[in-house]
Design an enzyme around this catalytic site. Structure first.
Site, mmCIF file in Angstrom:
data_model
loop_
_atom_site.group_PDB
_atom_site.id
_atom_site.type_symbol
_atom_site.label_atom_id
_atom_site.label_comp_id
_atom_site.label_asym_id
_atom_site.label_seq_id
_atom_site.Cartn_x
_atom_site.Cartn_y
_atom_site.Cartn_z
ATOM 1 N N ASP A 163 0.824 -1.207 0.000
ATOM 2 C CA ASP A 163 0.000 0.000 0.000
ATOM 3 C C ASP A 163 0.862 1.262 0.000
ATOM 4 O O ASP A 163 1.845 1.355 0.752
ATOM 5 C CB ASP A 163 -0.897 -0.008 1.248
ATOM 6 C CG ASP A 163 -1.798 1.201 1.326
ATOM 7 O OD1 ASP A 163 -2.747 1.280 0.534
ATOM 8 O OD2 ASP A 163 -1.532 2.077 2.176
ATOM 9 N N GLU A 219 12.714 -16.150 -0.936
ATOM 10 C CA GLU A 219 13.030 -17.253 -0.032
ATOM 11 C C GLU A 219 11.872 -18.241 0.095
ATOM 12 O O GLU A 219 12.073 -19.407 0.453
ATOM 13 C CB GLU A 219 13.361 -16.716 1.366
ATOM 14 C CG GLU A 219 14.611 -15.851 1.447
ATOM 15 C CD GLU A 219 14.748 -15.204 2.812
ATOM 16 O OE1 GLU A 219 14.058 -15.664 3.756
ATOM 17 O OE2 GLU A 219 15.524 -14.248 2.948
#
Length: 535
Positions: free
Chosen positions: A208, A263
């Site tokens: 955001d 990851e």
């Protein structure tokens, strides 16, 4: 489909995905308090899956005083009690995944609530461990704020704090202090919150207001904005925002965020980038394959009409070439007026809505649908006494209320709470919304709901629509014709955006979809046609 399977290809799951935005307060109330919640969302995920979307995006559900309805986070790693618990969130993720839906959540990295523990510590002194976690500055010699920056919601972007004897920065509400994201420790803390949700099974983030995440450390004044002749209802509109946002180091932080997501495998990130000229930042935030996957375009969210030339121009800014990011498109969201009300007269809304949904499904990029868009819900005129939106309350009646696009979903036409809640809802229903309820539209093969499912099925079944290149053949204010191609497959897509019939020179091939009576030689009012052929 000429023998081509609607294959799950080597493309990443998110590329070309259709993503359904859920505003939790307004989707489904499960406990009778008039506010939607996480168990309610879980209860209704079957409806979402039936649309043919790939993922859901949940607007904020984190612990918050709700002064900006969740975009003022007081605990990044917990669920606000009004929405449920972490166990409820885990159950939602499990149900979504069982239905084949990925789960994307908001992350708010530019500011927190003033009730966050980090801010409580930061404001306590100038020497505490988090003293530099927010943007603090001394007053000018006359006691006035450090510079001329203005907040989005009205008034100066600085508030005095007597405990530190300094001003703190807030680009939005005074209760939303700006984080000092230049600070490596702050970045580490934010990345830790990302890991928290990834560990719980989240498949990606919508980030955001990321262009507000870093400011000019020299605190230089913003220059005045030129007068365009349009009404300016906020002090914010009188400035060019070159120093309070959009710092050149933001992409470096996004590279760190991308490293965390990598990851966890095939996760997805999309940036929200607003402002009068967002394109350079959208490109910077998605460049080179080391930052975010996509950027969320505002091209259509505030447009007062659907213009074919505008569509062509917007799509043309995202060519398929190495190093250029992947776009995301939306016609509606929780911050913008409902598109059906901006773009169509009430007597044309149904036909226009079917055409609009088909156009969205044919665009190159990711596409976002906002809850209720599949029903053709209209913008609701919220009375002043019922307003909840802080921006609308501050600027009433000059600012169109965001509340009008946040009203509850209508599941049942004829029950008192329309299937949303047994209690009075937090915002009123639109007077024309019960007739658009899910249970009514389920029985109507010509409904917006039926067309949404058909359009998404078309997209999912044709690799050229989901992943292919896009070439505009012709475009004007009132129509657009383009091709989507991938391998041997070609899809010619033509749309009449007006309420008058028009002739067109159709392509040869099989009609994959015809909307509102369109044919290979004529596009009636709001007609749309998609023709499949081999290259």
């Amino acid at each position: 489909m000429n023998g081509m399977a609607p294959a799950k290809s080597a493309h990443e799951w998110w590329r070309g995905a259709a993503i359904y935005q859920i505003y939790p307060r307004s989707f489904q109330d499960s406990n009778g308090d008039g506010v939607g919640d996480l168990p309610g969302i879980t209860q209704r995920l079957g409806h979402v899956a039936s649309l043919g979307v790939d993922a859901i995006w949940l607007s904020p559900f984190f612990t918050s005083p709700m002064k900006d309805f969740g975009y003022d986070v007081s605990d990044y790693c917990d669920v606000d009690p009004i929405f449920g618990t972490l166990d409820d969130f885990d159950a939602l993720v499990a149900r979504a995944h069982a239905l084949g839906l990925k789960v994307i959540i908001d992350q708010v990295y530019s500011h927190t609530s003033d009730q966050h523990d980090w801010f409580a510590e930061s404001r306590s002194s100038r020497t505490n461990a988090k003293a530099d976690w927010y943007v603090w500055a001394d007053a000018r010699p006359d006691g006035s704020p450090p510079n001329n920056w203005q907040s989005v919601f009205g008034g100066p972007a600085w508030t005095w704090d007597a405990r530190r004897g300094q001003y703190y920065l807030h680009n939005f509400l005074a209760s939303q202090p700006q984080m000092h994201v230049h600070n490596r420790e702050v970045q580490d803390a934010l990345l830790a919150t990302a890991r928290f949700w990834l560990e719980r099974g989240v498949d990606g983030f919508r980030v955001d207001a990321i262009n507000f995440a870093m400011h000019d450390p020299e605190l230089r004044d913003n220059p005045p904005a030129p007068d365009t002749g349009k009404p300016r209802t906020r002090p914010f509109d009188f400035q060019q925002h070159v120093h309070n946002q959009s710092h050149a180091d933001i992409p470096l932080f996004l590279e760190r965020l991308r490293g965390v997501l990598d990851e966890y495998g095939a996760t997805f990130t999309v940036a929200e980038v607003g402002g009068p000229d967002p394109d350079p930042e959208m490109k910077a935030f998605t460049a080179g394959g080391r930052r975010l996957n996509s950027a969320y375009s505002f091209d259509f969210l505030y447009a007062d009409r659907l213009d074919g030339s505008h569509v062509a121009e917007a799509l043309g800014r995202w060519p398929e070439q190495p190093g250029t990011g992947w776009p995301s498109w939306a016609f509606e969201n929780h911050d913008a007026p409902r598109a059906i009300s901006r773009w169509a007269s009430p007597d044309q809304a149904a036909a226009f809505g079917r055409m609009k949904t088909t156009l969205l499904a044919c665009l190159r990029g990711n596409i976002f649908l906002y809850n209720g868009e599949e029903l053709g819900l209209t913008q609701v005129d919220i009375a002043q006494e019922d307003l909840r939106d802080p921006e609308a309350i501050a600027n009433w009646p000059m600012t169109l209320s965001r509340d009008g696009a946040r009203t509850p979903m209508v599941w049942e036409a004829d029950t008192p709470g329309h299937g949303f809640s047994d209690a009075r809802p937090w915002l009123p229903f639109g007077p024309d919304h019960p007739a658009l309820a899910v249970d009514r539209q389920e029985r109507d093969p010509q409904s917006m709901l039926a067309q949404t499912r058909a359009a998404l099925s078309l997209r999912n079944g044709h690799p050229a629509l989901r992943w292919g290149e896009m070439t505009v053949i012709e475009a004007s204010a009132g129509h657009i014709v383009f091709e989507r191609t991938l391998g041997a497959q070609r899809m010619q897509c033509a749309f009449n955006l007006t309420d008058r019939a028009m002739a067109w020179t159709g392509g040869n091939g099989r009609i994959a979809m015809a909307v509102n009576g369109a044919t290979a030689t004529e596009l009636p009012a709001h007609g749309a046609i998609v023709i499949e052929s081999d290259r």
